[in-house]
Scaffold this active site. Sequence first.
Site, PDB file in Angstrom:
ATOM      1  CG  ASN A  13      -1.819   1.188   1.313  1.00 20.54           C
ATOM      2  OD1 ASN A  13      -1.905   1.984   0.386  1.00 20.54           O
ATOM      3  ND2 ASN A  13      -2.509   1.328   2.435  1.00 20.54           N
ATOM      4  CD1 TRP A  14       2.921   1.122  -3.019  1.00 20.68           C
ATOM      5  CD2 TRP A  14       3.169   2.491  -4.774  1.00 20.68           C
ATOM      6  NE1 TRP A  14       3.563   0.423  -4.004  1.00 20.68           N
ATOM      7  CE2 TRP A  14       3.725   1.225  -5.093  1.00 20.68           C
ATOM      8  CE3 TRP A  14       3.198   3.498  -5.724  1.00 20.68           C
ATOM      9  CZ2 TRP A  14       4.321   0.967  -6.334  1.00 20.68           C
ATOM     10  CZ3 TRP A  14       3.784   3.231  -6.961  1.00 20.68           C
ATOM     11  CH2 TRP A  14       4.343   1.979  -7.252  1.00 20.68           C
ATOM     12  CE  LYS A  15      -0.157   3.008   4.971  1.00 19.22           C
ATOM     13  NZ  LYS A  15      -0.008   3.097   6.423  1.00 19.22           N
TER      14      LYS A  15
ATOM     15  CG  HIS B 293      -5.750   1.238   5.816  1.00 19.61           C
ATOM     16  ND1 HIS B 293      -5.231   2.103   6.743  1.00 19.61           N
ATOM     17  CD2 HIS B 293      -4.710   0.486   5.379  1.00 19.61           C
ATOM     18  CE1 HIS B 293      -3.926   1.895   6.850  1.00 19.61           C
ATOM     19  NE2 HIS B 293      -3.594   0.909   6.038  1.00 19.61           N
TER      20      HIS B 293
ATOM     21  CD  GLU C 216      -3.202  -2.617   7.587  1.00 19.58           C
ATOM     22  OE1 GLU C 216      -4.204  -1.873   7.583  1.00 19.58           O
ATOM     23  OE2 GLU C 216      -2.204  -2.397   6.907  1.00 19.58           O
TER      24      GLU C 216
ATOM     25  N   GLY D 124       2.996   2.754  12.163  1.00 20.94           N
ATOM     26  CA  GLY D 124       3.737   4.005  12.292  1.00 20.94           C
ATOM     27  C   GLY D 124       4.190   4.320  13.700  1.00 20.94           C
TER      28      GLY D 124
END
Length: 210
Positions: A9-11, A94, A166, A172
């Site tokens: 996932n490149w966000k 998400h 997740e 993060g």
Amino acid sequence: MRRPIIVGNWKMNMFISTASEWMSELQDKIHYTDVDIVIAPPFTALAVLRERIKCSGIRLAGQNMGSEPEGSRTGEISAGMLKDAGCEYVILGHSERRQYLAETDEVINKKISVACDQGLNIIFCIGESLDDRNNGRSNEVIEIQLSSGLADIEAIQLSRLIVAYEPIWAIGTGHTASPEHAQDTHYFIRAWFKKSFGAKHAETTRILYG
């Protein structure tokens, strides 16, 4: 046997030009025969990357989509638009959308239903917060997310579903779930599928940790 899958996932990262260059480098480096590889770039780069990855075996995913198949929803992307741009997958539920954009389980359920109807494969994200974990509510929260997110979804539609565990406290933050914690949670998820949809679907559903 369940086929392994890796999803990137490149966000909100990479412009069109840098995405194309990076993909060329990636294709030169990876060699795979027994794993599915899916990338989820920003919407702006989807069409360009579709051309770049033709015949490569790499698949495209949208990072999100609207809860209606079409209509007056300014700023939204429909499931049909994702397919038109070359996507075979979509990421739904998400934690960043749940946490920062107030997406509810009910909204996510509606999106899953639309994605199923439109023939997209779904990467359904679930996971608990740090408070949930510290208060011993991890499994309770995950069960609510599963039961609400998949409400009224037919068992036959589960072939399009991948579950991504997740935990919010591991995104993060520099913290990661231990292999034992991830395996225990995956076991809980699979047991829930067995209870809700039967042993066959529990065995075949792919579950990721991310």
